[in-house]
Design an enzyme around this catalytic site. Structure first.
Site, PDB file in Angstrom:
ATOM      1  N   HIS A 122       0.832  -1.205   0.000  1.00 56.97           N
ATOM      2  CA  HIS A 122       0.000   0.000   0.000  1.00 56.97           C
ATOM      3  C   HIS A 122       0.867   1.254   0.000  1.00 56.97           C
ATOM      4  O   HIS A 122       1.914   1.290   0.639  1.00 56.97           O
ATOM      5  CB  HIS A 122      -0.935   0.000   1.215  1.00 56.97           C
ATOM      6  N   PRO A 123       0.406   2.278  -0.692  1.00 58.04           N
ATOM      7  CA  PRO A 123       1.185   3.521  -0.742  1.00 58.04           C
ATOM      8  C   PRO A 123       0.987   4.363   0.511  1.00 58.04           C
ATOM      9  O   PRO A 123      -0.005   4.223   1.223  1.00 58.04           O
ATOM     10  CB  PRO A 123       0.586   4.245  -1.955  1.00 58.04           C
ATOM     11  N   SER A 183      -6.139   3.709  -5.710  1.00 59.67           N
ATOM     12  CA  SER A 183      -5.553   4.573  -4.675  1.00 59.67           C
ATOM     13  C   SER A 183      -5.616   6.044  -5.062  1.00 59.67           C
ATOM     14  O   SER A 183      -5.878   6.906  -4.213  1.00 59.67           O
ATOM     15  CB  SER A 183      -4.101   4.169  -4.402  1.00 59.67           C
ATOM     16  N   GLN A 209      -7.488   8.664  -2.637  1.00 59.55           N
ATOM     17  CA  GLN A 209      -6.760   9.795  -2.044  1.00 59.55           C
ATOM     18  C   GLN A 209      -7.308  11.126  -2.547  1.00 59.55           C
ATOM     19  O   GLN A 209      -7.432  12.082  -1.774  1.00 59.55           O
ATOM     20  CB  GLN A 209      -5.254   9.655  -2.298  1.00 59.55           C
ATOM     21  N   ILE A 257      -2.063   2.784   7.013  1.00 52.02           N
ATOM     22  CA  ILE A 257      -3.171   2.444   6.127  1.00 52.02           C
ATOM     23  C   ILE A 257      -4.475   2.855   6.788  1.00 52.02           C
ATOM     24  O   ILE A 257      -4.737   2.527   7.945  1.00 52.02           O
ATOM     25  CB  ILE A 257      -3.178   0.937   5.793  1.00 52.02           C
TER      26      ILE A 257
END
Length: 170
Positions: A69-70, A86, A90, A122
């Site tokens: 996950h970023p 994502s 975001q 996260i």
């Protein structure tokens, strides 16, 4: 493209996994393991199979999933390297519109969190504004590593649930 559960349940393994790409960030193994539990009667049954695949994985596999996950408003976001899912999430939380102060705070939190836990923070950001995300981020830095590992998996399950609901016809 909206899918029907019956259609998904009839697919071969490779196509099934491809249709669920992005539900679990860079981790097709979750869908691969759930495929064996077909046919699925409904979306909650599919979701449960996927979550159980994640939860029954080894700790090393779970850690790799968490690390896939970023960071929130992190390097990948700045470089435009987030997955479509994502990026949408975001942006929906307006993390792409941070003030310089918010951006600096998120960068500091990302660095502190990763140094403390060894994986990115996260949070299923849907429904949160930037201030609430930053507040949650800061509060979770006080957690134990074990609690934060478990919380990361809970958040991944929530993210997957939201992503699944976007893809399927009810």
């Amino acid at each position: 493209m909206l899918l029907a559960i019956q259609t998904l349940s009839s697919l071969d393994r490779a196509t099934f996994v491809a249709m669920l790409e992005g539900v679990f960030e860079h981790s097709p193994w979750v869908a691969e393991r759930a495929w064996a539990q077909r046919p699925f009667a409904d979306l909650p049954e599919l979701e449960l199979a996927l979550i159980n695949s994640m939860l029954s994985a080894t700790a090393a596999e779970q850690l790799a999933l968490i690390r896939a996950h970023p960071e929130l408003a992190g390097k990948a976001a700045i470089a435009g390297e987030l997955t479509a899912e994502s990026t949408r999430e975001q942006a929906g939380a307006r993390l792409d519109a941070c003030t310089p102060a918010e951006f600096a705070r998120l960068q500091a939190l990302n660095a502190s969190y990763t140094a403390r836990f060894g994986f990115p923070f996260i949070l299923a950001v849907r429904g949160f504004d930037r201030a609430a995300i930053i507040e949650c981020f800061a509060a979770r830095l006080a957690n134990t590593a074990e609690d934060e590992f478990s919380e990361a998996l809970r958040q991944i399950a929530r993210i997957a649930s939201l992503r699944l609901r976007e893809r399927f016809i009810s």
